[in-house]
Design a protein around this motif. Structure first.
Motif, short mmCIF file in Angstrom:
data_model
loop_
_atom_site.label_atom_id
_atom_site.label_comp_id
_atom_site.label_asym_id
_atom_site.label_seq_id
_atom_site.Cartn_x
_atom_site.Cartn_y
_atom_site.Cartn_z
N PRO A 74 0.90 -0.98 0.01
CA PRO A 74 0.08 0.06 -0.13
C PRO A 74 0.83 1.25 0.04
CG PRO A 74 -0.98 -1.74 1.62
CD PRO A 74 0.27 -2.20 1.06
N ALA A 75 1.92 1.28 0.63
CA ALA A 75 2.81 2.39 0.58
C ALA A 75 3.69 2.61 -0.59
CB ALA A 75 3.71 2.52 2.00
N ASP A 76 3.98 1.66 -1.37
CA ASP A 76 4.52 1.84 -2.77
C ASP A 76 3.48 2.80 -3.81
OD1 ASP A 76 6.50 0.25 -1.55
OD2 ASP A 76 5.39 -1.50 -2.50
N VAL A 77 4.57 3.45 -4.60
CA VAL A 77 4.02 4.26 -5.58
C VAL A 77 4.05 3.98 -6.91
CG1 VAL A 77 3.47 6.55 -6.15
CG2 VAL A 77 3.92 6.01 -3.90
N MET A 89 -6.14 -1.99 -12.74
CA MET A 89 -7.24 -2.34 -12.19
C MET A 89 -6.87 -3.29 -10.99
SD MET A 89 -8.77 -3.93 -15.76
CE MET A 89 -9.83 -5.10 -14.91
N VAL A 90 -5.69 -3.92 -10.63
CA VAL A 90 -5.08 -4.62 -9.40
C VAL A 90 -5.32 -3.74 -8.34
CG1 VAL A 90 -3.45 -5.93 -8.44
CG2 VAL A 90 -4.06 -6.64 -10.80
N LEU A 91 -4.68 -2.62 -8.56
CA LEU A 91 -4.51 -1.67 -7.41
C LEU A 91 -5.95 -0.78 -6.94
CD1 LEU A 91 -1.25 -0.27 -8.26
CD2 LEU A 91 -1.82 -1.86 -6.62
N GLY A 92 -7.10 -1.38 -7.87
CA GLY A 92 -8.21 -0.55 -7.36
C GLY A 92 -8.67 0.57 -7.94
N VAL A 93 -7.78 1.00 -8.93
CA VAL A 93 -8.31 2.29 -9.81
C VAL A 93 -9.54 2.15 -10.73
CG1 VAL A 93 -7.53 3.80 -11.49
CG2 VAL A 93 -5.72 3.00 -9.75
N ASP A 114 -2.66 8.85 -4.66
CA ASP A 114 -1.65 8.80 -3.74
C ASP A 114 -0.97 7.32 -4.14
OD1 ASP A 114 -3.92 7.21 -3.44
OD2 ASP A 114 -3.60 6.87 -0.99
N SER A 115 -1.15 6.50 -4.80
CA SER A 115 -0.85 5.23 -5.08
C SER A 115 -0.44 4.95 -6.51
CB SER A 115 -1.29 3.93 -4.45
OG SER A 115 -2.73 3.78 -4.88
N PHE A 116 -1.13 5.73 -7.34
CA PHE A 116 -1.32 5.27 -8.82
C PHE A 116 -1.30 6.77 -9.46
CE2 PHE A 116 -2.43 4.16 -12.93
CZ PHE A 116 -1.80 2.93 -13.25
N LYS A 117 -0.30 7.15 -10.00
CA LYS A 117 -0.16 8.47 -10.66
C LYS A 117 -0.65 8.37 -11.93
CE LYS A 117 2.02 9.95 -7.26
NZ LYS A 117 1.36 10.64 -5.98
N ASN A 118 -1.10 9.60 -12.39
CA ASN A 118 -1.66 9.89 -13.87
C ASN A 118 -0.91 9.09 -14.89
OD1 ASN A 118 -3.77 11.30 -12.93
ND2 ASN A 118 -2.87 13.16 -13.32
N TYR A 119 -1.82 8.53 -16.11
CA TYR A 119 -0.90 8.02 -17.19
C TYR A 119 -0.31 9.14 -17.75
CZ TYR A 119 -3.41 3.49 -17.99
OH TYR A 119 -3.62 2.19 -17.73
N ASP A 150 7.78 0.40 7.60
CA ASP A 150 7.83 1.57 7.41
C ASP A 150 8.53 2.04 6.13
OD1 ASP A 150 6.84 2.05 10.33
OD2 ASP A 150 8.96 1.94 11.12
N ASN A 151 8.92 1.10 5.36
CA ASN A 151 9.57 1.49 3.95
C ASN A 151 8.39 1.58 3.01
OD1 ASN A 151 12.03 1.58 5.62
ND2 ASN A 151 12.25 -0.81 5.33
N ALA A 152 9.25 2.07 2.02
CA ALA A 152 8.34 2.31 0.57
C ALA A 152 9.16 2.43 -0.34
CB ALA A 152 7.00 3.62 0.71
N ALA A 153 8.78 2.21 -1.53
CA ALA A 153 9.47 2.35 -3.02
C ALA A 153 8.78 2.78 -4.04
CB ALA A 153 10.32 0.95 -3.13
N VAL A 154 8.89 3.15 -4.99
CA VAL A 154 8.57 3.37 -6.55
C VAL A 154 8.72 2.37 -7.48
CG1 VAL A 154 8.38 5.21 -8.10
CG2 VAL A 154 8.93 6.00 -5.61
#
Length: 358
Positions: A74-77, A89-93, A114-119, A150-154
């Motif tokens: 969830p914290a990844d972007v 779709m998998v991420l619920g967009v 917050d988790s899936f940026k614009n195309y 506590d960690n996240a990545a892109v």
């Protein structure tokens, strides 16, 4: 090339990567791929009926997208290009976000930003955005913490054609220089519109990563198990503070580049048929049927769900509100600027002149 499931549906082992999921997980991945392919087919049909201005088919790349998406937390972007429909779709967009964009209805603003940026339609720009965001995660202390939660990545998606862009290579440089927690996920679908990969690179794309100073891995992009395993590895090392990685998902664009493209003008039919034998959905279906994990009843139920899903996508079109130029001007900045207001007046005068001439 990392492969854990052969095209004929046989499970194999790899010395460095293994799939840690369950059979139940794989059944879920198969359902995700089937629904993504159905949505893709519906959107293509909608474009042919004049309901969308353009569409970017994903057919053939479902495993690369579904497998990588399920490696995210969830914290990844995610920074997508313009073909990551299954990831979304998998991420619920909501699929209406994608339909709205290609219909020109909403100006491109999406839910779940917050988790899936614009195309990103401009080729490769998203790699710079992703690298900068990843550097921000470092400054915010969201990388390399003792408590892994506590960690996240892109993760940033781009194609083989984008790997030839200057912006993308600059992103590789900055990611390496700052040890940014970003994974470059390249879907090498063999064609940059009409240009084959052989004209873009004299070596496999994943080997380029070494020159920038971070690891690269080539994975069978039609093998959802292998994609999930490799993406798990890359995202885990990024979250831990070990820096960027490059994944080359070796796959094939079974359809056109966009609905304005005709691949029969530049591809051999024999090549297409050979790749159809590596279909990501067919190979996972064969494997799961061989295990007794799915049967005709399961497939019938999923097909019925896919049919309903497709009908819902079609029904969403009339609900999409058409945007206006006035709305677009209002959403450029949080506060209007002198230059923007001058452009607004200029456009209003132009539009009024068109009405007078009509």
């Amino acid at each position: 090339m990392v492969q854990l499931l052969t095209p004929d549906g046989t499970r194999v082992e790899h010395d460095e990567f293994r799939f840690d999921g369950t059979t139940e997980d794989l059944v879920g991945y198969l359902k995700d791929m089937i629904l993504a392919r159905r949505f893709d087919a519906e959107a293509t049909a909608l474009q042919r009926h004049g309901e969308l201005g353009l569409w970017t088919p994903l057919i053939g790349q479902e495993a690369a997208q579904v497998g990588s998406a399920h490696a995210l937390r969830p914290a990844d972007v995610v920074f997508p290009s313009y073909r990551e429909h299954a990831v979304a779709m998998v991420l619920g967009v909501p699929v209406t976000n994608m339909l709205s964009l290609f219909r020109g209805s909403n100006g491109g603003y999406w839910e779940k930003l917050d988790s899936f940026k614009n195309y990103q339609i401009v080729i490769g720009c998203q790699t710079l955005h992703a690298t900068g965001y990843a550097m921000g995660l470092q400054l915010d202390g969201a990388v390399g913490n003792e408590r892994d939660d506590d960690n996240a990545a892109v993760i940033v998606y781009h194609g083989d054609g984008a790997a030839s862009q200057g912006d993308v290579n600059e992103a590789y440089v900055f990611a390496a220089s700052y040890n940014a927690p970003v994974v470059f996920f390249c879907q090498n679908n063999q064609w940059a519109i009409s240009e084959p990969i052989a004209l873009q690179s004299r070596i496999p794309l994943y080997q380029r990563a070494r020159g920038f100073g971070f690891p690269g891995v080539q994975v069978d992009g039609n093998d959802v198990l292998a994609v999930k395993a490799v993406t798990d590895w890359a995202m885990a090392r990024a979250r831990a503070g070990d820096g960027p990685a490059f994944i080359e998902a070796f796959t094939y664009r079974m359809g056109a580049h966009t609905t304005s493209d005709d691949p029969t003008k530049y591809r051999e039919r024999a090549d297409e048929e050979a790749w159809r034998g590596r279909d990501p959905i067919a190979r996972l279906t064969t494997y799961l049927r061989g295990m007794g994990a799915i049967d005709d009843a399961w497939q019938d139920a999923v097909e019925a769900e896919a049919k309903e899903f497709g009908a819902a996508a079609r029904a969403a079109i009339p609900t999409l509100e058409a945007t206006t130029m006035e709305r677009l001007f209002d959403t450029v900045y949080a506060e209007p600027t002198v230059a923007l207001e001058a452009q607004r007046r200029e456009y209003a005068e132009f539009a009024a002149a068109l009405e007078e001439d009509a």
